[in-house]
Write a protein that holds these residues in place. Structure first.
Motif, mmCIF file in Angstrom:
data_model
loop_
_atom_site.group_PDB
_atom_site.id
_atom_site.type_symbol
_atom_site.label_atom_id
_atom_site.label_comp_id
_atom_site.label_asym_id
_atom_site.label_seq_id
_atom_site.Cartn_x
_atom_site.Cartn_y
_atom_site.Cartn_z
ATOM 1 N N GLN A 35 -3.047 -17.474 -15.729
ATOM 2 C CA GLN A 35 -1.725 -17.438 -16.352
ATOM 3 C C GLN A 35 -1.828 -16.977 -17.803
ATOM 4 O OE1 GLN A 35 -0.586 -21.606 -14.904
ATOM 5 N NE2 GLN A 35 1.368 -20.648 -15.401
ATOM 6 N N GLU A 36 -2.759 -17.558 -18.552
ATOM 7 C CA GLU A 36 -2.898 -17.221 -19.971
ATOM 8 C C GLU A 36 -3.256 -15.758 -20.183
ATOM 9 O OE1 GLU A 36 -5.664 -20.069 -21.529
ATOM 10 O OE2 GLU A 36 -4.136 -21.650 -21.636
ATOM 11 N N ASN A 82 5.318 -25.510 -6.997
ATOM 12 C CA ASN A 82 5.129 -24.304 -7.792
ATOM 13 C C ASN A 82 5.024 -23.112 -6.858
ATOM 14 O OD1 ASN A 82 4.991 -25.489 -10.370
ATOM 15 N ND2 ASN A 82 2.890 -26.116 -9.977
ATOM 16 N N TYR A 109 3.798 -18.913 -7.239
ATOM 17 C CA TYR A 109 3.086 -18.036 -8.158
ATOM 18 C C TYR A 109 3.440 -16.585 -7.871
ATOM 19 C CZ TYR A 109 0.464 -22.265 -8.936
ATOM 20 O OH TYR A 109 0.124 -23.568 -9.243
ATOM 21 N N VAL A 135 -6.361 -21.367 -12.566
ATOM 22 C CA VAL A 135 -4.966 -20.926 -12.552
ATOM 23 C C VAL A 135 -4.448 -20.826 -13.983
ATOM 24 C CG1 VAL A 135 -2.612 -21.622 -11.914
ATOM 25 C CG2 VAL A 135 -4.438 -21.674 -10.207
ATOM 26 N N THR A 136 -4.812 -21.776 -14.822
ATOM 27 C CA THR A 136 -4.423 -21.718 -16.239
ATOM 28 C C THR A 136 -5.000 -20.476 -16.895
ATOM 29 O OG1 THR A 136 -4.210 -24.118 -16.395
ATOM 30 C CG2 THR A 136 -4.552 -22.924 -18.455
ATOM 31 N N LEU A 146 -0.994 -14.138 -13.596
ATOM 32 C CA LEU A 146 -0.101 -14.964 -12.789
ATOM 33 C C LEU A 146 1.057 -15.479 -13.617
ATOM 34 C CD1 LEU A 146 -2.283 -17.613 -10.901
ATOM 35 C CD2 LEU A 146 -1.098 -15.685 -9.909
ATOM 36 N N THR A 147 2.155 -15.720 -12.938
ATOM 37 C CA THR A 147 3.274 -16.455 -13.523
ATOM 38 C C THR A 147 3.577 -17.601 -12.573
ATOM 39 O OG1 THR A 147 4.190 -14.429 -14.446
ATOM 40 C CG2 THR A 147 5.679 -16.298 -14.272
ATOM 41 N N ARG A 148 3.735 -18.803 -13.134
ATOM 42 C CA ARG A 148 4.072 -19.975 -12.331
ATOM 43 C C ARG A 148 5.580 -20.167 -12.397
ATOM 44 N NH1 ARG A 148 4.228 -25.964 -13.440
ATOM 45 N NH2 ARG A 148 4.312 -25.236 -15.587
#
Length: 104
Positions: free
Chosen positions: A56-57, A70, A72, A52-53, A61-63
């Protein structure tokens, strides 16, 4: 010469990577908990957290914090990274894999 019926079955590989499987699972349920993603995908919670990290990076995805949970959001227009699929959006694959089950 071996035919498909006499050749020994090989196991241990799948078509989707763990990153794709996690992303599809989130597309099915954007409010899903990491431990539930881990159970669905057959991964450890720590592995899911790292995936997930990564997602996102890299902007997939945006948390969003929703109380103690959370949620997503998958980035609209996100594209595949590999040169073989370059320029193609992931939305079509996610829609197909996250949609209703064929036997539903």
């Amino acid at each position: 010469m071996e035919s498909a019926s006499t050749r020994p079955q090989r196991t241990g590989w799948t078509f989707l990577t763990n990153h794709a499987r996690v992303l599809v699972t989130i597309a099915r349920d954007p409010g899903i908990r990491l431990r539930d993603i881990a159970a669905v995908c057959g991964l450890t919670e720590r592995t899911v957290q790292a995936i997930v990290t990564d997602l996102q990076e890299d902007g997939y995805l945006t948390r969003i914090r929703d109380g103690r949970r959370n949620r997503y959001e998958i980035a609209p227009g996100a594209r595949f990274r590999h040169p073989a699929e370059a320029g193609r959006e992931i939305a079509g694959l996610l829609a197909y894999l996250a949609g209703p089950s064929p036997d539903a």
